[in-house]
Design a protein around this motif. Structure first.
Motif, PDB file in Angstrom:
ATOM      1  N   HIS A   1      14.792  39.988   4.076  1.00 44.80           N
ATOM      2  CA  HIS A   1      14.004  39.246   3.090  1.00 44.80           C
ATOM      3  C   HIS A   1      14.124  37.740   3.302  1.00 44.80           C
ATOM      4  O   HIS A   1      13.206  36.985   2.998  1.00 44.80           O
ATOM      5  CB  HIS A   1      14.479  39.626   1.692  1.00 44.80           C
ATOM      6  N   ALA A   2      15.261  37.290   3.806  1.00 48.68           N
ATOM      7  CA  ALA A   2      15.488  35.884   4.163  1.00 48.68           C
ATOM      8  C   ALA A   2      15.248  34.923   3.006  1.00 48.68           C
ATOM      9  O   ALA A   2      14.663  33.853   3.179  1.00 48.68           O
ATOM     10  CB  ALA A   2      14.617  35.487   5.360  1.00 48.68           C
ATOM     11  N   ASP A   3      15.723  35.308   1.822  1.00 53.63           N
ATOM     12  CA  ASP A   3      15.657  34.395   0.685  1.00 53.63           C
ATOM     13  C   ASP A   3      16.515  33.166   0.999  1.00 53.63           C
ATOM     14  O   ASP A   3      17.657  33.295   1.433  1.00 53.63           O
ATOM     15  CB  ASP A   3      16.189  35.101  -0.566  1.00 53.63           C
ATOM     16  N   PRO A   4      15.972  31.963   0.809  1.00 53.01           N
ATOM     17  CA  PRO A   4      16.753  30.763   1.149  1.00 53.01           C
ATOM     18  C   PRO A   4      18.004  30.580   0.307  1.00 53.01           C
ATOM     19  O   PRO A   4      18.873  29.779   0.664  1.00 53.01           O
ATOM     20  CB  PRO A   4      15.756  29.627   0.908  1.00 53.01           C
ATOM     21  N   SER A   5      18.126  31.311  -0.807  1.00 52.17           N
ATOM     22  CA  SER A   5      19.309  31.219  -1.664  1.00 52.17           C
ATOM     23  C   SER A   5      20.221  32.429  -1.540  1.00 52.17           C
ATOM     24  O   SER A   5      21.191  32.552  -2.289  1.00 52.17           O
ATOM     25  CB  SER A   5      18.885  31.049  -3.136  1.00 52.17           C
TER      26      SER A   5
ATOM     27  N   GLY B   1      21.164  28.125   0.555  1.00 60.00           N
ATOM     28  CA  GLY B   1      20.786  27.655  -0.771  1.00 60.00           C
ATOM     29  C   GLY B   1      20.269  26.240  -0.818  1.00 60.00           C
ATOM     30  O   GLY B   1      19.552  25.871  -1.754  1.00 60.00           O
ATOM     31  N   ALA B   2      20.609  25.426   0.169  1.00 61.18           N
ATOM     32  CA  ALA B   2      20.258  24.007   0.114  1.00 61.18           C
ATOM     33  C   ALA B   2      18.920  23.693   0.760  1.00 61.18           C
ATOM     34  O   ALA B   2      18.266  22.711   0.390  1.00 61.18           O
ATOM     35  CB  ALA B   2      21.352  23.163   0.776  1.00 61.18           C
ATOM     36  N   GLY B   3      18.504  24.509   1.714  1.00 59.19           N
ATOM     37  CA  GLY B   3      17.259  24.251   2.429  1.00 59.19           C
ATOM     38  C   GLY B   3      16.337  25.443   2.392  1.00 59.19           C
ATOM     39  O   GLY B   3      16.552  26.406   1.662  1.00 59.19           O
ATOM     40  N   GLU B   4      15.303  25.407   3.219  1.00 54.78           N
ATOM     41  CA  GLU B   4      14.326  26.491   3.238  1.00 54.78           C
ATOM     42  C   GLU B   4      14.845  27.735   3.944  1.00 54.78           C
ATOM     43  O   GLU B   4      14.239  28.790   3.872  1.00 54.78           O
ATOM     44  CB  GLU B   4      13.030  26.009   3.904  1.00 54.78           C
ATOM     45  N   LYS B   5      15.973  27.591   4.650  1.00 53.30           N
ATOM     46  CA  LYS B   5      16.628  28.747   5.272  1.00 53.30           C
ATOM     47  C   LYS B   5      18.092  28.401   5.476  1.00 53.30           C
ATOM     48  O   LYS B   5      18.488  27.229   5.401  1.00 53.30           O
ATOM     49  CB  LYS B   5      15.982  29.089   6.615  1.00 53.30           C
TER      50      LYS B   5
END
Length: 264
Positions: free
Chosen positions: A112-116, A206-210
Motif C-alpha cells: 500500500h506504501a502509505d507515507p505514514s 511519515g515526514a515525506g511522500e514516501k
C-alpha cells in the motif's frame, strides 16, 4: 460512512488471483483491509471491484532460510509481533491497535506504501527484499526500489507481493516513533539496523511522500559520530494540521538521537 458500490470476488489460489487480475484490470486487491477500507469509506478510494486474497494460506507464515527470514505477505501484524524477526516485531507493536494487528497484514501494508506507515522504514533499514509475482513469473525488488511515492510501490497492476525476505544477520535494531494520538500513524518514525559487517542503515517514515533512507545519519553513525542535527531539511517534507514540515524535520533529529542511544 459507507463506501461506493463495488463488485467482489474471492481468490482460491495465487494463480487464480493473478488470472483474475489479468482478466480485469479494475480489480483492487484486498487482504486484511485495514488500509483500503477506511479510504473506501471516506470515498478517497472507489475501486469498482475487489479481489479478496485473505484466505490464501500459501501466502502466510514465517520461516528461516539460511541467512534470510521469509515472511508470507498475508502474515498478520500480530504474527510478526510474536516472531523472532529482527526489528519488525518492535515495529509491529506500534501498528494500530489489537484489532488492526490481528487482521492487517504485513504485505498489505508494504504494498500500500502509505507515507505514514511504519514497516517501510524497517524494510529500508534492514535491507529487506520483496518477491513480486505476475503471470509471467516473479521478480525480487530491493527495499531501496520498492517505495516509489505516496501510495505507490513497485508492485505493478496484475502483480502480487508474495514474500518479504528479511536478512537474519541483523545484530541490533531500533524503532522510534512520534505518532498521531488518534490514528496511531507515524507523524515521524525512524528505524536503525546494524548489519553483520557492523554498518548501520537508517530510514525514516511519515515526514515525506514516501519512506526514505537517512544517508546523513548513516554516515555519522558509521564514522563513530553522534547523530547530531540537521539530518533532513524541511523543504520537500509534508506539512499539515498535525505537524509542519519544520517540526517534522526537528522530530527526525530528536528520534535519531534517541534511536542512536538505544542502538549502542
Amino acid at each position: 460512512m459507507y463506501p461506493a458500490q463495488f463488485d467482489y470476488q474471492k481468490a482460491t489460489s495465487v494463480d487464480d488471483a493473478l488470472r483474475a487480475l489479468a482478466e480485469n484490470p479494475d480489480l483492487k486487491v484486498i487482504a486484511g483491509g485495514h488500509s483500503l477500507l477506511p479510504a473506501m469509506k471516506l470515498r478517497l478510494a472507489q475501486p469498482p471491484a475487489l479481489l479478496d486474497v485473505w484466505g490464501l494460506e500459501e501466502l502466510r507464515g514465517i520461516r528461516r532460510e539460511g541467512d534470510m527470514w521469509v515472511v508470507g505477505a498475508m502474515t498478520t501484524h500480530a504474527e510478526v509481533l510474536r516472531s523472532d524477526l529482527p526489528l519488525f516485531p518492535e515495529v509491529a507493536g506500534w501498528v494500530g491497535d489489537p484489532m488492526v494487528r490481528n487482521r492487517g497484514t504485513i504485505g498489505g501494508s508494504l504494498a500500500h506504501a502509505d507515507p505514514s506507515a511504519d514497516y517501510p522504514a524497517a524494510a529500508l533499514a534492514t535491507g529487506t527484499q520483496f518477491v513480486i509475482r505476475g503471470l509471467d513469473g516473479e521478480r525480487t525488488v530491493d527495499a531501496d526500489d520498492m517505495f516509489l511515492g505516496m501510495f505507490e510501490s513497485a508492485v505493478q497492476p496484475g502483480e502480487l507481493l508474495t514474500q518479504i525476505r528479511i536478512p537474519a544477520t541483523i545484530t541490533a535494531s531500533v524503532y522510534e516513533k512520534f505518532r498521531h494520538p488518534a490514528s496511531h500513524y507515524a507523524i515521524v518514525g525512524l528505524a536503525l539496523a546494524r548489519h553483520a559487517d557492523g554498518t548501520v542503515r537508517a530510514a525514516y517514515t511519515g515526514a515525506g511522500e514516501k519512506a526514505e533512507r537517512l544517508s546523513v545519519l548513516e554516515e555519522r553513525l558509521n564514522a563513530g559520530q553522534a547523530a547530531g542535527t540537521g539530518l533532513v531539511g524541511a523543504a520537500g517534507l509534508l506539512g499539515d494540521r498535525f505537524a509542519s514540515a519544520e517540526y517534522r524535520a526537528h522530530l527526525v533529529d530528536v528520534l535519531a538521537a534517541k534511536a542512536a542511544e538505544r542502538l549502542r
